[in-house]
Scaffold this motif. Structure first.
Motif, short mmCIF file in Angstrom:
data_model
loop_
_atom_site.label_atom_id
_atom_site.label_comp_id
_atom_site.label_asym_id
_atom_site.label_seq_id
_atom_site.Cartn_x
_atom_site.Cartn_y
_atom_site.Cartn_z
N ALA A 209 0.83 -1.20 0.00
CA ALA A 209 0.00 0.00 0.00
C ALA A 209 0.87 1.26 0.00
CB ALA A 209 -0.93 0.00 1.20
N THR A 210 1.95 1.23 0.78
CA THR A 210 2.87 2.38 0.81
C THR A 210 3.50 2.60 -0.55
OG1 THR A 210 3.37 2.05 3.16
CG2 THR A 210 4.99 3.27 1.86
N LEU A 211 3.93 1.51 -1.19
CA LEU A 211 4.55 1.63 -2.51
C LEU A 211 3.55 2.14 -3.55
CD1 LEU A 211 6.69 -1.64 -2.61
CD2 LEU A 211 7.49 0.69 -2.19
N SER A 212 2.32 1.71 -3.45
CA SER A 212 1.31 2.16 -4.42
C SER A 212 1.09 3.67 -4.33
CB SER A 212 0.00 1.41 -4.21
OG SER A 212 -0.62 1.80 -2.99
N ARG A 213 1.28 4.23 -3.15
CA ARG A 213 1.14 5.69 -3.01
C ARG A 213 2.27 6.43 -3.72
NH1 ARG A 213 0.32 3.91 2.58
NH2 ARG A 213 -1.93 3.53 2.83
N HIS A 214 3.36 5.73 -3.99
CA HIS A 214 4.45 6.31 -4.79
C HIS A 214 4.22 6.09 -6.28
CE1 HIS A 214 7.41 7.46 -1.70
NE2 HIS A 214 6.96 6.44 -1.00
N GLY A 215 3.12 5.47 -6.63
CA GLY A 215 2.84 5.19 -8.03
C GLY A 215 3.37 3.87 -8.53
N VAL A 216 3.77 2.98 -7.61
CA VAL A 216 4.30 1.68 -8.00
C VAL A 216 3.15 0.73 -8.32
CG1 VAL A 216 5.66 -0.32 -7.25
CG2 VAL A 216 6.35 1.99 -6.57
N ASN A 217 3.25 0.03 -9.45
CA ASN A 217 2.26 -0.99 -9.82
C ASN A 217 2.63 -2.28 -9.10
OD1 ASN A 217 0.28 -2.52 -11.10
ND2 ASN A 217 1.52 -2.84 -12.94
N VAL A 218 2.04 -2.50 -7.93
CA VAL A 218 2.50 -3.56 -7.03
C VAL A 218 1.41 -4.56 -6.71
CG1 VAL A 218 2.00 -2.12 -5.00
CG2 VAL A 218 3.68 -3.98 -4.81
N THR A 219 1.81 -5.83 -6.59
CA THR A 219 0.93 -6.90 -6.14
C THR A 219 1.65 -7.65 -5.03
OG1 THR A 219 1.81 -8.45 -7.80
CG2 THR A 219 -0.15 -7.17 -8.41
N ILE A 220 0.90 -8.49 -4.29
CA ILE A 220 1.52 -9.30 -3.24
C ILE A 220 1.30 -10.78 -3.55
CG2 ILE A 220 1.26 -7.51 -1.50
CD1 ILE A 220 -1.08 -9.11 -0.34
N HIS A 221 2.22 -11.59 -3.07
CA HIS A 221 2.11 -13.04 -3.24
C HIS A 221 2.70 -13.70 -2.00
CE1 HIS A 221 1.86 -16.89 -5.39
NE2 HIS A 221 3.05 -17.17 -4.84
N SER A 222 1.90 -14.53 -1.34
CA SER A 222 2.36 -15.26 -0.16
C SER A 222 2.40 -16.74 -0.47
CB SER A 222 1.44 -15.00 1.04
OG SER A 222 1.47 -13.64 1.40
N ASP A 223 3.39 -17.42 0.08
CA ASP A 223 3.54 -18.84 -0.20
C ASP A 223 4.10 -19.54 1.02
OD1 ASP A 223 3.40 -21.18 -1.65
OD2 ASP A 223 4.35 -20.29 -3.43
N SER A 224 3.98 -20.88 1.02
CA SER A 224 4.54 -21.70 2.09
C SER A 224 5.66 -22.55 1.51
CB SER A 224 3.44 -22.60 2.67
OG SER A 224 4.01 -23.53 3.58
N SER A 225 6.75 -22.66 2.25
CA SER A 225 7.90 -23.38 1.71
C SER A 225 7.67 -24.88 1.61
CB SER A 225 9.13 -23.11 2.58
OG SER A 225 8.92 -23.56 3.90
N SER A 226 6.79 -25.44 2.41
CA SER A 226 6.49 -26.88 2.43
C SER A 226 7.80 -27.68 2.41
CB SER A 226 5.55 -27.26 1.28
OG SER A 226 6.15 -26.93 0.03
N SER A 227 8.03 -28.41 1.32
CA SER A 227 9.24 -29.25 1.27
C SER A 227 10.42 -28.54 0.61
CB SER A 227 8.93 -30.53 0.48
OG SER A 227 8.54 -30.22 -0.84
N LEU A 228 10.22 -27.34 0.10
CA LEU A 228 11.29 -26.60 -0.56
C LEU A 228 11.91 -25.56 0.36
CD1 LEU A 228 9.67 -25.94 -4.06
CD2 LEU A 228 11.33 -27.70 -3.47
N ARG A 229 13.19 -25.31 0.18
CA ARG A 229 13.85 -24.27 0.95
C ARG A 229 13.41 -22.90 0.41
NH1 ARG A 229 18.43 -25.88 3.71
NH2 ARG A 229 19.40 -23.84 3.38
N PRO A 230 13.36 -21.87 1.27
CA PRO A 230 12.92 -20.54 0.83
C PRO A 230 13.73 -20.01 -0.35
CG PRO A 230 12.98 -20.63 3.22
CD PRO A 230 13.57 -21.91 2.73
N GLU A 231 15.06 -20.22 -0.34
CA GLU A 231 15.87 -19.71 -1.44
C GLU A 231 15.53 -20.38 -2.76
OE1 GLU A 231 18.75 -22.18 1.22
OE2 GLU A 231 16.95 -20.93 1.45
N THR A 232 15.16 -21.68 -2.70
CA THR A 232 14.75 -22.37 -3.91
C THR A 232 13.43 -21.81 -4.43
OG1 THR A 232 15.85 -24.40 -3.17
CG2 THR A 232 14.19 -24.62 -4.90
N MET A 233 12.52 -21.50 -3.52
CA MET A 233 11.25 -20.92 -3.93
C MET A 233 11.44 -19.55 -4.57
SD MET A 233 8.67 -22.01 -0.88
CE MET A 233 7.27 -21.49 -1.88
#
Length: 280
Positions: A209-233
């Motif tokens: 939301a803060t970035l959008s006030r600067h005019g940034v075209n921004v979306t969010i994406h949340s995920d769970s690492s499950s069996s993969l390491r975060p860096e691999t994701m």
């Protein structure tokens, strides 16, 4: 905010051309002044056994090779700057401390953005660790250019690795000129916990939301690492979304070598596939 002073680290003739090309391309975009910087190492003193007498000829030969490398980097940088009509200057330093010489660190601390090559090979070997330690001693955002990066391309798609930390926040705001200019920006959170201000499923919503006030075209994406390491994701997401620039904080323990080369940071620096802006 724009990047008005860029410090380009040209450590070897092998990578000087692509770093200079990228720095001058950014200079055109942001109307920046570019400082090309190179450190010429003092030759180590070889010992002739069993007398343990320094070999002057060997010392001079090593120093001559190092100076030839300095001249090669300078010639390339100046010729490109003149051809592009860019505001630039050249700085070279001779030091046994390599990139950790105080003069170069001082130059970095007066720049808006440091541009440097990703170290090839083992991250803790030779000039790789020397350069990386300098980057994080500088206190400035650092844009690392992968060694697989062969040509300058526009930064259209950006991904922010977001975990709500101080480092992630600093990197995000340090990258703001890129974020504003990008076509699309994604805030990626992995295994985000529920907090007093938001649930893990919508982690990154407030910074978005803060970035959008600067005019940034921004979306969010949340995920769970499950069996993969975060860096691999993160690496998989970079490839799937054709990301041009990764923005992330440098995380880890207080000791700089563990801070820089531990965990997610170490893996992503070693296998870098996109431009990566990092702050500490």
């Amino acid at each position: 905010m724009e990047y008005k002073t860029l410090l380009a680290i040209l450590d070897t003739p092998k990578n000087a051309e692509r770093i200079a090309d990228f720095a001058f391309a950014l200079s055109q975009q942001f109307k920046s002044h570019v400082i090309g910087a190179h450190t010429e190492p003092l030759a180590m003193v070889p010992i002739v056994a069993p007398m343990e007498i320094p070999d002057p000829a060997s010392i001079q030969a090593l120093q001559d090779m190092a100076h030839a490398e300095t001249e090669s980097c300078e010639k390339l940088f100046r010729s490109k700057g003149d051809r592009e009509g860019i505001s630039y200057e050249w700085r070279s330093f001779m030091s046994s401390a390599g990139f950790n010489t105080s003069a170069l660190i001082d130059s970095a601390r007066a720049a808006d953005l440091v541009i440097a090559p990703q170290a090839e090979g083992e991250m803790l070997s030779g000039s790789g660790s020397d350069l990386e330690s300098f980057l994080f001693e500088s206190g400035r955002p650092v844009l690392l250019v992968p060694y697989i990066y062969k040509e300058v391309k526009p930064i259209k798609r950006v991904m922010i690795a977001w975990n709500g930390s101080r480092e992630a926040a600093r990197a995000t705001f340090d990258a703001l000129p890129f974020l504003i200019a990008a076509d699309a920006v994604e805030v990626l959170s992995i295994d985000a916990p529920d907090t007093a201000t938001q649930s893990g499923s919508i982690a990154g919503a407030e910074i978005a939301a803060t970035l959008s006030r600067h005019g940034v075209n921004v979306t969010i994406h949340s995920d769970s690492s499950s069996s993969l390491r975060p860096e691999t994701m993160i690496e998989n997401r970079l490839a799937d979304q054709s990301v041009d620039l990764l923005v992330m904080g440098a995380y880890g323990s207080p000791r700089w070598w563990e801070m820089l080369f531990g965990g997610v940071t170490k893996t992503l620096l070693h296998s870098m596939t996109a431009l990566t802006l990092m702050s500490r």
